[in-house]
Design a protein around this motif. Sequence first.
Motif, mmCIF file in Angstrom:
data_model
loop_
_atom_site.group_PDB
_atom_site.id
_atom_site.type_symbol
_atom_site.label_atom_id
_atom_site.label_comp_id
_atom_site.label_asym_id
_atom_site.label_seq_id
_atom_site.Cartn_x
_atom_site.Cartn_y
_atom_site.Cartn_z
ATOM 1 N N PHE A 356 0.818 -1.198 0.000
ATOM 2 C CA PHE A 356 0.000 0.000 0.000
ATOM 3 C C PHE A 356 0.860 1.259 0.000
ATOM 4 O O PHE A 356 2.013 1.244 0.445
ATOM 5 N N VAL A 357 0.275 2.331 -0.495
ATOM 6 C CA VAL A 357 0.907 3.633 -0.345
ATOM 7 C C VAL A 357 1.048 3.909 1.152
ATOM 8 O O VAL A 357 0.088 3.706 1.916
ATOM 9 N N PRO A 358 2.208 4.334 1.625
ATOM 10 C CA PRO A 358 2.419 4.529 3.066
ATOM 11 C C PRO A 358 1.351 5.443 3.688
ATOM 12 O O PRO A 358 1.001 6.487 3.126
ATOM 13 N N GLY A 359 0.852 5.009 4.831
ATOM 14 C CA GLY A 359 -0.098 5.797 5.589
ATOM 15 C C GLY A 359 -1.544 5.686 5.148
ATOM 16 O O GLY A 359 -2.425 6.330 5.755
ATOM 17 N N LYS A 360 -1.824 4.868 4.134
ATOM 18 C CA LYS A 360 -3.193 4.799 3.620
ATOM 19 C C LYS A 360 -4.016 3.665 4.226
ATOM 20 O O LYS A 360 -5.219 3.599 4.038
ATOM 21 N N VAL A 361 -3.365 2.754 4.958
ATOM 22 C CA VAL A 361 -4.087 1.685 5.645
ATOM 23 C C VAL A 361 -3.957 1.881 7.144
ATOM 24 O O VAL A 361 -2.854 2.084 7.655
ATOM 25 N N THR A 362 -5.080 1.811 7.838
ATOM 26 C CA THR A 362 -5.068 1.870 9.296
ATOM 27 C C THR A 362 -5.217 0.445 9.831
ATOM 28 O O THR A 362 -6.274 -0.178 9.681
ATOM 29 N N TYR A 363 -4.144 -0.080 10.400
ATOM 30 C CA TYR A 363 -4.189 -1.448 10.905
ATOM 31 C C TYR A 363 -4.872 -1.484 12.258
ATOM 32 O O TYR A 363 -4.652 -0.628 13.109
ATOM 33 N N LEU A 364 -5.715 -2.485 12.448
ATOM 34 C CA LEU A 364 -6.567 -2.532 13.628
ATOM 35 C C LEU A 364 -5.802 -2.925 14.887
ATOM 36 O O LEU A 364 -6.252 -2.669 15.989
ATOM 37 N N ASP A 365 -4.671 -3.565 14.722
ATOM 38 C CA ASP A 365 -3.902 -4.008 15.880
ATOM 39 C C ASP A 365 -2.838 -3.008 16.304
ATOM 40 O O ASP A 365 -2.127 -3.216 17.266
ATOM 41 N N ASP A 366 -2.700 -1.927 15.510
ATOM 42 C CA ASP A 366 -1.662 -0.924 15.845
ATOM 43 C C ASP A 366 -2.136 0.002 16.966
ATOM 44 O O ASP A 366 -3.321 0.189 17.168
#
Length: 366
Positions: A356-366
């Motif tokens: 993914f383009v950096p910063g475009k996915v919000t991971y739920l476990d982060d």
Amino acid sequence: MKITQVKLGRISTPLRVPFKTALRTVSSVEDVIVELHTDTGAVGYGEAPPTGVITGDTTGAIIGAIRDHIAPAILGRGLDEFEDLTAAVQKALVHNTSAKAAVDMALWDLLGQKYSAPVYRMLGGARSNIVTDITISVNPPEEMARDARTAIQRGYDCLKVKVGIDPELDVARLAAVREAVGKDVKLRIDANQAWNAKQAVRILDQMQEKGLDIEFVEQPVPAADLEGMQYVTRHASVPVLADESVFSPADALRIMQTGAADFVNIKLMKCGGITNALRIASAAEVYGVECMIGCMLEAKISVNAAVELACAKKIITKVDLDGPVLCSEDHILGGAVFNEKNITVSDAPGMGIQGFVPGKVTYLDD
């Protein structure tokens, strides 16, 4: 190659213009992302859109289904037991087809990577390029005509026109679109279950009497009304494509056996992924029923999986995979190349998604 982690995230992508159908209005793609990590370092990617009005799947339901039911069924297991893995996904819980589809496509992605082969070649390799239509949202006739002209300027020569809001306006909508684009552009229409059977026949016949030349109508009646759809198929002057009526291979088989529709639409989010989509395609080959491959409002990962299937099977003769070109941004790296109507599948192992383009996915476990 063993599955060591199931990682979930969310991605948001704005649309170029709002997407309007007889069922809903949407301004952005808001999807759940799935990553299957392995002990070899390979990652399989999947995606699921929350399309509650069609599949019943909400964002929370997709996340819960994967995290609480599907992930425990596949964690620690190897790709060598692939058939058992895909079966475990389908048996993990009932319904929840979008969640199943996301994990199923990620498994196919891993299988291709394991054997260093593109998925579409593993499934048949019929072609490497396909051509999609583009959707024209349901709006006042003059606005739809303007949107249709814009699509033609972008190079499209086949439009899927949404109808069904205020059915008495539908003939005027199509007349405006046909006048705007001329006689050489293909028009297919999608009522999204908005009509009853007799109303559908009347409206479709009016369209043809006016010379609007409709290629086919998609899901003219409610999904459960197979008798109504059969009536339309037998009496209307326009061929019928079954969409919302097809959630499983059994559904597709019933429609083919009863002649309830002329064509069947395969959508990974409704049937639970590539594994069941292959079963629908096989039944269609036996019965000689051509298929369309379609998508919900989805970003590139899940539409990319549908591209792999479309490029694999000749029985898929119609393509409605415009999700990525309806988006104003592309946050996914790799995969198929979407050049307006022309789609070229990736020849990279698996499905070719690289991240993914950096910063475009919000991971739920982060």
